[in-house]
Design an enzyme around this catalytic site. Structure first.
Site, PDB file in Angstrom:
ATOM      1  N   HIS A   1      -6.767   3.856   3.737  1.00 19.95           N
ATOM      2  CA  HIS A   1      -6.951   2.493   4.111  1.00 19.95           C
ATOM      3  C   HIS A   1      -8.067   2.231   4.736  1.00 19.95           C
ATOM      4  CE1 HIS A   1      -2.404   1.561   4.198  1.00 19.95           C
ATOM      5  NE2 HIS A   1      -3.133   0.422   3.832  1.00 19.95           N
TER       6      HIS A   1
ATOM      7  N   CYS B   1       0.727  -1.431   0.186  1.00 18.36           N
ATOM      8  CA  CYS B   1       0.061  -0.042   0.222  1.00 18.36           C
ATOM      9  C   CYS B   1       0.697   1.152   0.122  1.00 18.36           C
ATOM     10  CB  CYS B   1      -1.098  -0.046   1.365  1.00 18.36           C
ATOM     11  SG  CYS B   1      -2.222  -1.410   1.186  1.00 18.36           S
TER      12      CYS B   1
END
Ligand code: ASP
Length: 589
Positions: A172, A150
């Site tokens: 997120h 990520c």
């Protein structure tokens, strides 16, 4: 129209799903209207991102070139987080705790040799968090995107767009309930996540500048800071407000959750009080200690709810009304097949309840492996102890749903139910019930109406679903019987009917006999607007009532209730059109 590229990662690690991927699959190609009278809207294009070092960046860069977006939002799952967390900063470091899907596990390596140490988001993340919280969703700014793929993608895309007018950033999101098999992981339902991502997209497109609000935290959302945040934001969501003396009445009517195997298959079984209390012993002590005290009453005739009738709804409402002053809240346990019908009927009979009435059941029996029964009962008991829930609520699969807007949606999935036109009222987060007060019914004071449904006999209200080729004769046979006092017409789309003068004539005859006819859509989402098309105009002329975006269950049980109240037709028609208990959900989403 502006364009937003929404990127979502594929599943990784031990997971076979990734909420980010589910979200982009649902939002691909959608157009979102932007608020504040702006005529502009935003078109969403999506990009599926492999959880593989470098390939992740390449796939997003390629999608940026293909779609030429104004804004890029990348979504990734953060197991353990309970809120939607827009990221502030990406760091130039790969330090993978597990292998990525390509088998790479770099440790302490830069993403870009000689690149800057960090890159910041160019999205208005504080405004986005503000908007999420205003929509009743848990959200906070995060200051670490981790050191796995990520962060890698976030860093790579920020670098790629460093000199571009395209704004970009990473958000997120929590895991889905189905990813938390042992119930320990904080999760958020797909419905809430979808709602959250829509809010994020609109917010990112609406705010050219970020808002100045003091922020920052030590770790992303520690339990303590989460609790502090929840207290600060109690206007938006509330965690478990039960008092120690709370006492709940549980009515057990049958259904799968209490069933046992027999030679003929699952059958309702009794002794449920002892069985349930034994099962509750398996909960961790901290969770057991948070449950309210309860008294359980077992119905003398335990049924599979597929055999339930309006007389059963009347009996349940009567029991609650009789015990209303002696308990703080009520739980009705029943089978799932007709649970949404019971919940809808109870909402009308127990109008204005100032005590929570929680309806629940399970997809699997209490003693079966992998059963959802205990989790649902825990949720239902905890919800029944929340004084702010002044209404009938379905508690199922980690979600609290407005009872009168609920439909059974899955035959086996533990989520079981949904409210297609209304937002969640609350959910199970971090072993706690979280409710969204801004979405709840106000305390209007009890105005119960408990008419006799049993004396109406069978078929006082019927449903008439349209199907291609339907004949006027079949409608006549069903509708023009003397025992039928009302019918829910399940129309096409936004309220249309075949161009068949004979069919309309049958409906007009029924209206002439004083039968109440209400029209709803066969589409699960959105309202009818009868008369919008010529194909539905005749319905308006003969006086078919608009069911708006009511569910079949709500329209049916409301008609039945009005018929049972036995007042004149004008009164019945007026009351049908008037929203009572949140059954016309329009405007809530
Ligand atoms: N047939 C069962 C019932 O409605 C199904 C269930 O409980 O889920 O009672």
């Amino acid at each position: 129209m502006s364009r937003l590229l929404l990127c979502g990662f594929e599943p990784f690690g031990h997971d076979s799903v990734n909420p980010a991927l589910k979200i982009i699959e649902q939002l691909e190609g959608q157009t979102l209207a932007l608020p504040n009278g702006s005529s502009d809207s935003v078109e969403i294009r999506t990009c599926r991102v492999p959880v593989t070092r470098y390939a992740a960046i390449e796939s997003v860069v390629e999608a940026i070139e293909r779609h030429a977006p104004d804004t890029v939002i990348m979504l990734g799952q953060a197991s353990g987080r309970s809120a939607i967390t827009p990221e502030r900063v990406a760091i130039n470091l790969d330090d993978y705790r597990i292998k990525d899907n390509g088998g790479h596990q770099p440790v302490d390596e830069p993403i870009e040799v000689a690149g800057p140490d960090a890159c910041f988001t160019t999205l208005p993340i504080k405004a986005m968090v503000n908007d999420l919280q205003a929509a009743g969703l848990p959200a906070s700014v995060s200051y670490t995107a981790g050191t796995f793929v990520c962060n890698h993608l976030f860093y790579g895309v920020q670098r790629h767009l460093a000199d571009s007018p395209i704004r970009s950033g990473f958000v997120h999101i929590p895991a889905l309930p189905e990813q938390s098999l042992d119930g320990r992981l904080p999760t958020m339902s797909l419905e809430s996540l979808l709602e959250g991502v829509r809010v994020l997209c609109i917010s990112a497109m609406t705010h050219q500048q970020d808002v100045r609000i003091g922020g920052g935290n030590i770790s992303y959302v520690s339990p303590a800071s989460r609790h502090a945040l929840q207290c600060r934001l109690s206007h938006f969501w509330q965690v478990d407000t039960m008092t120690p003396e709370t006492h709940i009445l549980v009515l057990y009517t049958g259904g799968t959750l209490g069933m046992v195997e027999s030679e003929q298959g699952l059958v309702p079984a009794g002794d449920f009080d002892a069985r349930l209390r034994a099962a509750l012993e398996d909960l961790p002590p901290s969770r057991r200690g948070r449950l309210p005290a309860f008294t359980l009453r077992e119905f003398p005739q335990l049924i599979d709810s597929s055999s339930a009738t309006p007389a059963d709804w009347q009996q349940i409402a009567g029991e609650i009304a009789d015990a209303y002053d002696s308990f703080d809240g009520f739980v009705v346990l029943q089978g799932t097949d007709t649970l949404a019908w019971t919940a809808s009927s109870l909402a009308f009979q127990l109008k204005g309840t100032a005590r929570p009435v929680i309806v629940s059941g399970a997809q699997l029996p209490l003693e079966a492996d992998g059963s959802d029964a205990l989790a649902n009962v825990e949720l239902a008991l905890t919800a029944a102890a929340q004084p702010t829930l002044n209404e009938v609520v379905v508690a199922f699969g980690g979600q609290l749903l407005r009872g009168v807007c609920t439909r059974k949606w899955y035959t086996q999935d533990h989520r079981g139910f949904t409210t297609p036109n209304a937002p969640l009222l609350g959910e199970w987060v971090d072993d706690r019930v979280v409710v969204y007060p801004g979405r709840l019914m106000d305390d209007q004071g009890p105005a119960f109406e408990l008419p006799d449904y049993a004396c109406l006999g069978q078929d006082a209200v019927i449903r008439l679903p349209l199907y291609p080729g339907i004949s006027a004769e079949s409608v006549r046979v069903q509708l023009l019987r003397s025992e039928v006092k009302g019918a829910v017409l399940e129309l096409w789309g936004s309220g249309n009917l075949p161009a068949d003068a004979e069919l309309l004539g049958v409906l007009a005859d029924a209206r002439g006999e004083g039968k109440l006819l209400a029209g709803i859509s066969q589409c699960p989402h959105g309202p009818v607007s009868i008369g919008h098309y010529a194909a539905g105009a005749g319905l308006a002329t003969i006086g078919v009532l608009s069911g708006d975006d009511m569910t079949l269950e709500a329209a049916f049980t409301k008609l039945l209730h009005l018929v049972a109240l036995n007042q004149d037709e004008d009164w019945q028609r007026e009351r049908f059109l008037m929203p009572w208990v949140g059954e016309r959900a329009s405007g809530l989403l």
